[in-house]
Design an enzyme around this catalytic site. Structure first.
Site, PDB file in Angstrom:
ATOM      1  N   HIS A   1      35.489  38.328  28.880  1.00  0.00           N
ATOM      2  CA  HIS A   1      35.313  36.807  28.792  1.00  0.00           C
ATOM      3  C   HIS A   1      34.261  36.391  27.952  1.00  0.00           C
ATOM      4  O   HIS A   1      33.263  37.347  27.908  1.00  0.00           O
ATOM      5  CB  HIS A   1      35.384  36.471  30.278  1.00  0.00           C
ATOM      6  CG  HIS A   1      34.333  36.790  30.827  1.00  0.00           C
ATOM      7  ND1 HIS A   1      34.340  37.849  32.156  1.00  0.00           N
ATOM      8  CD2 HIS A   1      33.061  36.441  30.916  1.00  0.00           C
ATOM      9  CE1 HIS A   1      33.400  38.006  32.457  1.00  0.00           C
ATOM     10  NE2 HIS A   1      32.439  37.048  32.022  1.00  0.00           N
TER      11      HIS A   1
HETATM   12  C1  T46 Z   1      29.385  38.462  33.237  1.00  0.00           C
HETATM   13  C2  T46 Z   1      29.385  39.746  33.675  1.00  0.00           C
HETATM   14  C3  T46 Z   1      28.243  40.450  33.167  1.00  0.00           C
HETATM   15  C4  T46 Z   1      31.749  35.145  42.310  1.00  0.00           C
HETATM   16  O1  T46 Z   1      32.346  34.566  43.544  1.00  0.00           O
HETATM   17  N1  T46 Z   1      30.502  34.655  42.147  1.00  0.00           N
HETATM   18  C5  T46 Z   1      29.821  35.229  41.255  1.00  0.00           C
HETATM   19  O2  T46 Z   1      28.536  34.703  40.938  1.00  0.00           O
HETATM   20  C6  T46 Z   1      30.569  36.004  40.114  1.00  0.00           C
HETATM   21  C7  T46 Z   1      29.785  36.597  38.969  1.00  0.00           C
HETATM   22  C8  T46 Z   1      31.800  36.446  40.493  1.00  0.00           C
HETATM   23  N2  T46 Z   1      32.431  35.870  41.590  1.00  0.00           N
HETATM   24  C9  T46 Z   1      33.731  36.468  41.959  1.00  0.00           C
HETATM   25  C10 T46 Z   1      34.833  36.024  40.853  1.00  0.00           C
HETATM   26  C11 T46 Z   1      35.880  37.335  40.948  1.00  0.00           C
HETATM   27  O3  T46 Z   1      36.716  37.166  42.110  1.00  0.00           O
HETATM   28  O4  T46 Z   1      33.789  37.735  41.847  1.00  0.00           O
HETATM   29  C12 T46 Z   1      34.861  38.343  41.438  1.00  0.00           C
HETATM   30  C13 T46 Z   1      34.685  39.127  40.108  1.00  0.00           C
HETATM   31  O5  T46 Z   1      34.203  38.696  39.198  1.00  0.00           O
HETATM   32  P1  T46 Z   1      34.546  38.782  37.512  1.00  0.00           P
HETATM   33  O6  T46 Z   1      35.854  39.425  37.491  1.00  0.00           O
HETATM   34  O7  T46 Z   1      34.204  37.716  36.786  1.00  0.00           O
HETATM   35  O8  T46 Z   1      33.564  40.114  37.102  1.00  0.00           O
HETATM   36  P2  T46 Z   1      32.981  40.662  35.888  1.00  0.00           P
HETATM   37  O9  T46 Z   1      32.467  42.071  36.279  1.00  0.00           O
HETATM   38  O10 T46 Z   1      34.307  40.762  34.963  1.00  0.00           O
HETATM   39  O11 T46 Z   1      32.162  39.832  35.074  1.00  0.00           O
HETATM   40  C14 T46 Z   1      30.730  39.626  35.632  1.00  0.00           C
HETATM   41  C15 T46 Z   1      30.458  37.995  35.486  1.00  0.00           C
HETATM   42  O12 T46 Z   1      31.549  37.156  36.258  1.00  0.00           O
HETATM   43  C16 T46 Z   1      30.314  37.658  34.371  1.00  0.00           C
HETATM   44  O13 T46 Z   1      29.682  36.223  34.144  1.00  0.00           O
HETATM   45  O14 T46 Z   1      28.993  37.999  32.461  1.00  0.00           O
HETATM   46  O15 T46 Z   1      29.776  40.223  35.079  1.00  0.00           O
END
Ligand code: T46
Length: 132
Positions: free
Chosen positions: A49
């Site tokens: 993303h």
């Molecule tokens: C990024 C990379 C490096 C939350 O509730 N609070 C938060 O602050 C974050 C970051 C995520 N979440 C929840 C949302 C999803 O249900 O945690 C779950 C996993 O998040 P996501 O699928 O977005 O995780 P990654 O590893 O794909 O990405 C993350 C960050 O979201 C993103 O901003 O730059 O790490």
């Protein structure tokens, strides 16, 4: 594309290392949120993303992973494996993380609170944003 790696000063002595992260000093923004990625399953790709406004500093404080950055024109891949290096990820950059070592912990400092509306999770939408 300019890859912005911030060298973090390593303090410490014979007892071990220590790195301090200071807002508006070696972290070039106001920190509103800190989170960390850990226990990433083998073979998984995370990220996939871009963010509209969010700016982040990413540090592999343990282990390593590969990080892909894409600004809509160029792609660059690097290995994050050094706790004294922070990767600055500006808004409008598509990111993917992969090849996580089993012990990898990615520490992320962010300049905004979590807001799903800031995410662009569709690559074609990301490219359209880059063109506009
Ligand atoms: C990024 C990379 C490096 C939350 O509730 N609070 C938060 O602050 C974050 C970051 C995520 N979440 C929840 C949302 C999803 O249900 O945690 C779950 C996993 O998040 P996501 O699928 O977005 O995780 P990654 O590893 O794909 O990405 C993350 C960050 O979201 C993103 O901003 O730059 O790490």
């Amino acid at each position: 594309m300019k890859i912005e790696l911030i060298q973090l000063q390593r303090h410490g002595d014979y007892r071990g290392g220590l790195i301090a992260l200071e807002q508006n000093e070696n972290v070039p923004f106001q920190v509103k949120r800190v989170y960390y990625l850990f226990d990433t399953a083998a073979g998984v790709r995370r990220g996939m993303h871009a963010h509209r406004n969010l700016q982040q500093l990413v540090i592999a404080i343990r282990g390593c992973c590969h990080f892909l950055l894409d600004d809509g024109q160029e792609r660059h891949e690097l290995c994050l494996d050094d706790p004294s290096q922070g990767l600055l990820v500006r808004p409008g950059m598509w990111r993917e993380m992969y090849d996580f070592s089993k012990d990898c912990i990615l520490l992320v400092l962010a300049d905004q609170l979590y807001d799903e509306r800031d995410y662009i999770r569709d690559y074609d939408e990301f490219l359209a944003m880059c063109r506009s």
